[in-house]
Design a protein around this motif. Structure first.
Motif, mmCIF file in Angstrom:
data_model
loop_
_atom_site.group_PDB
_atom_site.id
_atom_site.type_symbol
_atom_site.label_atom_id
_atom_site.label_comp_id
_atom_site.label_asym_id
_atom_site.label_seq_id
_atom_site.Cartn_x
_atom_site.Cartn_y
_atom_site.Cartn_z
ATOM 1 N N UNK A 18 0.858 -1.180 0.000
ATOM 2 C CA UNK A 18 0.000 0.000 0.000
ATOM 3 C C UNK A 18 0.894 1.230 0.000
ATOM 4 N N UNK A 19 0.337 2.344 -0.453
ATOM 5 C CA UNK A 19 1.165 3.533 -0.650
ATOM 6 C C UNK A 19 1.178 4.481 0.536
ATOM 7 N N UNK A 20 0.180 4.305 1.438
ATOM 8 C CA UNK A 20 0.087 5.247 2.564
ATOM 9 C C UNK A 20 -0.713 4.618 3.691
ATOM 10 N N UNK A 21 -0.747 5.294 4.814
ATOM 11 C CA UNK A 21 -1.562 4.876 5.951
ATOM 12 C C UNK A 21 -3.034 4.819 5.520
ATOM 13 N N UNK A 22 -3.742 3.739 5.816
ATOM 14 C CA UNK A 22 -5.153 3.648 5.417
ATOM 15 C C UNK A 22 -5.996 4.745 6.071
ATOM 16 N N UNK A 24 -9.028 4.244 6.452
ATOM 17 C CA UNK A 24 -10.045 3.448 7.143
ATOM 18 C C UNK A 24 -9.500 2.052 7.407
ATOM 19 N N UNK A 25 -9.711 1.572 8.623
ATOM 20 C CA UNK A 25 -9.341 0.201 8.987
ATOM 21 C C UNK A 25 -10.512 -0.369 9.787
ATOM 22 N N UNK A 38 -10.977 -4.421 6.704
ATOM 23 C CA UNK A 38 -11.046 -3.731 5.425
ATOM 24 C C UNK A 38 -10.178 -2.483 5.505
ATOM 25 N N UNK A 39 -9.207 -2.401 4.621
ATOM 26 C CA UNK A 39 -8.302 -1.246 4.578
ATOM 27 C C UNK A 39 -8.636 -0.404 3.349
ATOM 28 N N UNK A 40 -8.803 0.885 3.550
ATOM 29 C CA UNK A 40 -9.037 1.784 2.428
ATOM 30 C C UNK A 40 -7.862 2.742 2.309
ATOM 31 N N UNK A 41 -7.233 2.717 1.145
ATOM 32 C CA UNK A 41 -6.100 3.602 0.854
ATOM 33 C C UNK A 41 -6.421 4.338 -0.437
ATOM 34 N N UNK A 42 -6.627 5.641 -0.348
ATOM 35 C CA UNK A 42 -7.075 6.446 -1.490
ATOM 36 C C UNK A 42 -8.395 5.858 -2.007
#
Length: 284
Positions: A18-22, A24-25, A38-42
């Protein structure tokens, strides 16, 4: 986010998963022995799944083996310790209203089961973390476990009949890498369309096993007509499929008694119907 997950996120960033801190976790429900997030990155979403090596290793092997199968999530990272895995998120739900079991089984046959690959069975059959010496032995073990739960629903004659069907299973068969938990509870739908199959618990066996597992995994439409229609789309169809349906129902009734007692009446009706079908098909 707890300390453990923070360390995992840092590792995923370090490994360019992943490119950055999520942003949302979110902890997901549904995992019986796993922890899911569930991780949301961008604009991208990923699933972080934590489990023991004996579970994560086989799951990663399955997803890696079938990385080109569109119904399966794409594996992105496996921890060297085999304690967690990251894969693509498939949006949707397990609600298949708007579709039919016939249609779903047809899509499953073409979209997943017909893609299964042969494997060398030297390492054993059945569960990868506790292999059996043959396909027949694996089914026999599963039936033995189920018998303990089926005592109040089925009688001695039923247990003996199923044991006899298992004894007829051909030990000289080709081995494939199967999903192993191929039920509707692990199917993802969008507007009635099958779009994903998740949470494999890999088994070394024959492809029709996963098909029968899916057929038996819901109490609706457990008819010979539905099974025959959808089974026509299987690439590999060994003989004695009806025997395997009855074995599958036997195993399902055991699970049903433990986890879904409200469905037991429907399964018992199907058991009676399929007992007649198997007896008829096995007549000389």
């Amino acid at each position: 986010m707890d300390t453990r997950n923070k360390k995992i996120i840092a590792e995923l960033i370090k490994q360019n998963v992943i490119t950055a801190e999520p942003s949302r976790c979110k902890k997901l429900s549904g995992g019986t022995v796993s922890e899911l997030y569930l991780l949301k990155v961008d604009d991208s979403e990923y699933v972080l799944k934590l489990n023991g090596p004996e579970v994560t290793g086989p799951e990663a092997l399955f997803l890696d083996t079938y990385e080109e199968v569109g119904l399966l999530p794409k594996i992105l990272y496996v921890a060297p310790s085999n304690t967690y895995i990251v894969y693509s998120f498939i949006s949707g739900s397990t609600d298949y209203s708007g579709s039919s079991k016939k249609k779903v089984l047809k899509e499953l046959a073409g979209g997943l089961i017909n893609q299964y690959k042969k494997v060398a069975p030297e390492s054993g059959w059945g569960w990868m973390d506790s292999p059996s010496t043959s396909w027949r032995e694996f089914l026999g073990n599963e039936v033995s476990y189920a018998k303990e739960s089926n005592g109040s629903s089925l009688g001695p004659a039923d247990h003996q009949f199923i044991a006899g069907l298992v004894e007829k299973v051909d030990v000289k068969t080709e081995a494939y890498l199967l999903h192993g938990d191929c039920g509707f509870h692990n199917f993802i739908f969008n507007e009635g369309q099958l779009t994903g199959v998740i949470d494999p618990a890999p088994v070394i066996g024959i492809p029709v096993y996963d098909f029968v597992y899916a057929f038996c995994s819901t109490p609706d439409d457990l008819t010979k007509e539905t099974f025959d229609y959808a089974a026509r789309f299987l690439r590999v169809r060994p003989s004695a499929n009806y025997d395997l349906v009855l074995i599958g129902l036997y195993l399902r009734i055991a699970l049903c008694g433990k986890h879904h007692p409200e469905d037991l009446t429907y399964y018992m009706e199907a058991w009676s119907d399929w007992l007649k079908i198997v007896n008829s098909s096995n007549e000389p």
